[in-house]
Design an enzyme around this catalytic site. Structure first.
Site, short mmCIF file in Angstrom:
data_model
loop_
_atom_site.label_atom_id
_atom_site.label_comp_id
_atom_site.label_asym_id
_atom_site.label_seq_id
_atom_site.Cartn_x
_atom_site.Cartn_y
_atom_site.Cartn_z
N GLY A 20 35.24 51.35 63.02
CA GLY A 20 36.55 50.96 62.54
C GLY A 20 37.70 51.74 63.14
O GLY A 20 38.80 51.75 62.60
N ASP A 128 46.41 49.50 56.99
CA ASP A 128 47.34 49.83 58.07
C ASP A 128 48.26 48.67 58.43
O ASP A 128 48.43 48.32 59.60
CB ASP A 128 46.58 50.32 59.30
CG ASP A 128 45.73 51.54 59.01
OD1 ASP A 128 45.93 52.17 57.97
OD2 ASP A 128 44.83 51.86 59.82
N TRP A 231 34.76 54.56 52.76
CA TRP A 231 34.97 54.46 54.22
C TRP A 231 35.39 55.87 54.61
O TRP A 231 36.51 56.29 54.39
CB TRP A 231 36.06 53.43 54.50
CG TRP A 231 36.57 53.34 55.91
CD1 TRP A 231 36.96 54.36 56.73
CD2 TRP A 231 36.79 52.13 56.66
NE1 TRP A 231 37.40 53.87 57.94
CE2 TRP A 231 37.31 52.51 57.93
CE3 TRP A 231 36.61 50.78 56.39
CZ2 TRP A 231 37.65 51.57 58.90
CZ3 TRP A 231 36.95 49.85 57.37
CH2 TRP A 231 37.46 50.24 58.61
N ASN A 233 36.40 58.93 56.80
CA ASN A 233 37.01 59.27 58.09
C ASN A 233 36.86 60.74 58.46
O ASN A 233 37.57 61.22 59.35
CB ASN A 233 38.50 58.92 58.05
CG ASN A 233 38.74 57.43 58.06
OD1 ASN A 233 38.11 56.69 58.80
ND2 ASN A 233 39.67 56.97 57.22
#
Length: 683
Positions: A20, A128, A231, A233
């Site tokens: 991603g 985003d 998710w 990061n």
């Protein structure tokens, strides 16, 4: 599909990798290799979401060509062969009109095509993107969240309510929530209206979260009415091309496993350096909150010890070393030490000839050093920290090397140890450069070359301090070679900014501007008004100021009401006034001024009104915090028992400022316009 992460009687625990990141997507061959690794290590999911795949995001409406379809069909089949669930994600949020049936039909048509490829799991991503709806959507939906949820539910039902369907909200971390997670109208709308079979993706407290606590997950779960899928990061590096992260998965307690729908790591852009990130995530997923641990690929660990990042790192590096030592070049073979093939015969140099160059094999210690130097976003590994600390000490005590003192012996000993650590980095570079697996090397080369150069400069500098080099050979002079300094336009810009370096993991005292706080006087009225107007013009709101509901504090900043005596401060730097903090110990006149009906119970709890503003050039929050602290002290001295402020919901800068103060909390006050937030604190 076998799944070691499944929980009896509950949904399958999603574990694996999300592609991603922004940047060059991985190749089909790399993805197939990833599936084999996931199967080997017990992970079960791959989320296809490369930001720079045109037809995933920018041109999401376009169907795949026959050639592209063939590649995706092969990829989905490869995932199925390795017992990995392929989740196809699409990101239409850049330009979709939610209220247009043709747009929703285009989205369904695209996902129907992918479904024909054999894909059974899907994801809609709205991360985003701008949170502003077009006029047509504003007429059709009461909020951005309602628009997203309506389309997501429709697509989910159109696809037959697949077992795995993931939704990524626009506010996908706590830092994006206004005013906070528990009171976010956006998240509450998602939680109340998104169909229960749809999982929600969440990155934690921040986009790149240092730590994710059980308490934070319980909070967001209660709002979303479901356990989120993380998710993660923590290993992502698409925001900085100079950094790569190869430390272990950590700072996520295993107690989270029972409270989450799953964890997907969104790792480095470079494929091969992600071995540690994915391997240690797999080890973490096999752990349980009671400290027991299921079998890992490389063997059982002690029962009752739980997940250990360092043990997980050792497991990963031990396995990774074998990949480094395996050639990936077709037809290549390793030379025996001391011989080179020349036309079918081994060349042996003569007695007075140069000996043959022989590459030393890479070691486990080399990989430990590598991951120490390129560890995690919020910390360096132990060796890297030690090197920085030693260099700092040697610089500060360089006087001990210039003359014989009681610290000279210590200085020389520590300089020798520092030199040995620098030499270890050079040797690691040499052995990595000669590793048989060139694919891994090529992904790492820019990073290890850069660290070797930086460490070499530090090594030469310390030798100069110790008198081991002639002054003419000093590494830092007025006309160095290009490799003697870190170049690039981006670096030049950053070094000119006032806060450059204040997020270094090893911090030196920052070079900051000098600010002064003084009492407000009537002569400051025009300057305060100028700052007030300037900050109105640079705000996040797209509505003209005249169309916005007036804030109570506007009359203070605009000068139509004077602040209370001893309850007004201004902030100055070397340029001039750059901020103010104003207060009314009795807020009733402000309410009367703008004809706002406010109940007496509000003024009983929060009789005083405060407003603060600083210009964007004040990048250090400390002066503003000191100013508000002094102002609150003055208000308390006046006899007030509480103070409140009004903010616009889209003023994230000031919402974030008051929230991080810790004392101000959102207050529910009847009659406040919908585009405002009231925060208050007791004194």
């Amino acid at each position: 599909m076998s799944d070691p992460g499944a929980r009896a009687g509950t949904k399958r625990f999603i574990s694996g990798v999300v592609e991603g990141f922004y940047g060059r997507p991985w190749t089909m061959e790399q993805r197939t290799e990833l599936f084999a690794r996931e199967q080997k290590w017990g992970l079960n999911t791959y989320l296809y979401a490369p930001k720079d795949d045109y037809k995933h995001r920018m041109y999401w409406r376009d169907l795949y060509t026959a050639e592209e379809a063939g590649q995706l069909i092969a990829l989905i089949s490869a995932a199925e062969r390795h017992d990995v669930e392929f989740v196809y994600a699409i990101s239409p949020g850049l330009d979709i009109t939610f209220s247009n049936p043709k747009e929703v039909a285009a989205l369904k048509r695209k996902l129907d095509q992918v479904r024909r490829f054999g894909c059974r799991s899907f994801s809609l991503l709205f991360d985003d993107i701008a949170a502003e709806m077009c006029p047509a959507d504003k007429r059709a939906f009461s909020s951005f969240a309602h628009a997203q949820v309506a389309v997501t539910n429709a697509v989910y039902q159109h696809l037959g309510e697949p077992e795995t369907f993931l939704f990524c909200p626009t506010d996908y971390c706590a830092a994006f929530c206004t005013p906070n997670v528990s009171q976010s109208s956006y998240l509450h709308t998602v939680g109340e209206n998104l169909l229960p079979g749809i999982d929600v993706l969440w990155t934690g407290p921040k986009v790149v979260s240092h730590k994710i606590s059980v308490e934070s997950i319980e909070e967001v779960s209660s709002v979303l009415k479901r356990s989120p899928v993380i998710w993660d990061n923590i290993h992502a590096n698409d925001y900085d091309p100079q950094r790569i992260f190869m430390g272990p998965f950590k700072d996520r307690p295993t107690e989270l496993i029972s409270k989450l729908g799953g964890v997907l790591t969104n790792p480095n852009c470079e494929f091969y350096p992600n071995f540690v990130a994915i391997h240690t995530l797999a080890t973490w997923c096999k752990a349980t909150a009671d400290g027991s641990k299921r079998n890992v690929e490389t063997g059982d660990e002690e029962q009752g010890t739980g997940y250990s990042p360092q043990r997980a790192l050792t497991l990963a590096l031990t396995a990774w070393l074998q990949e480094f030592l395996t050639t990936d070049q077709p037809g290549a073979c390793l030379q025996k030490e001391g011989s080179h093939d020349m036309g079918g015969s081994s060349y042996v140099p003569g007695l007075e000839e140069n000996p043959l160059y022989t590459a030393e094999p890479l070691t486990l210690d080399d990989l430990r050093l590598l991951t120490d130097l390129f560890h995690l976003p919020y910390e360096y590994g132990p060796t890297a920290r030690t090197m920085l600390q030693e260099l700092d000490w040697l610089k500060k005590h360089s006087w001990a090397a210039a003359a014989e003192t009681d610290r000279t012996a210590e200085w020389r000993s520590r300089a020798q140890q520092f030199d040995a650590m620098c030499e270890a980095v050079v040797q690691m570079f040499n052995r990595l450069s000669n590793a048989p697996n060139r694919s891994i090397l090529y992904d790492l080369y820019d990073y290890i070359c850069d660290i070797k150069s930086g460490v070499g400069l530090a090594q030469a500098y310390v030798k100069t301090l110790g008198g081991q080099r002639e002054p003419s050979a000093r590494p830092m002079n007025d006309d160095p070679e290009p490799w003697g300094f870190r170049g690039g336009l981006s670096g030049e810009f950053q070094r000119m900014l006032p806060c450059h370096g204040n997020r270094d993991l090893f911090r030196h005292p920052p070079m900051t501007a000098v600010y002064s706080i003084r009492q407000y006087s009537t002569n400051d009225k025009l300057e305060v008004h100028r700052i007030f107007r300037e900050m109105q013009s640079v705000g996040d709101s797209k509505a003209p100021p005249r169309m916005q509901s007036p804030l109570l504090c506007d009359c203070l900043a605009a000068g139509s009401i004077s602040p209370s005596p001893e309850c007004a401060l201004v902030l100055e730097d070397d340029i001039g006034m750059c901020g103010y903090a104003l207060a009314l110990t009795d807020a009733k006149p402000a309410a009367t001024k703008i004809q706002r009906a406010v109940s007496e119970s509000v003024f009983k709890d929060f009789p005083s009104l405060v407003t603060i503003q600083v210009l964007p050039r004040v990048t250090n929050p400390s002066p503003a915090k000191r100013m508000i602290g002094q102002l609150l002290s003055s208000i308390r001295s006046s006899g007030s028992n509480g103070v409140f402020c009004e903010l616009r919901q889209d003023d994230r800068r000031m919402c974030d400022f008051y929230t991080k103060l810790g004392s101000f909390k959102p207050a529910q006050i009847a009659g406040v316009p919908q585009d405002m937030i009231v925060m208050g604190t007791s004194l």
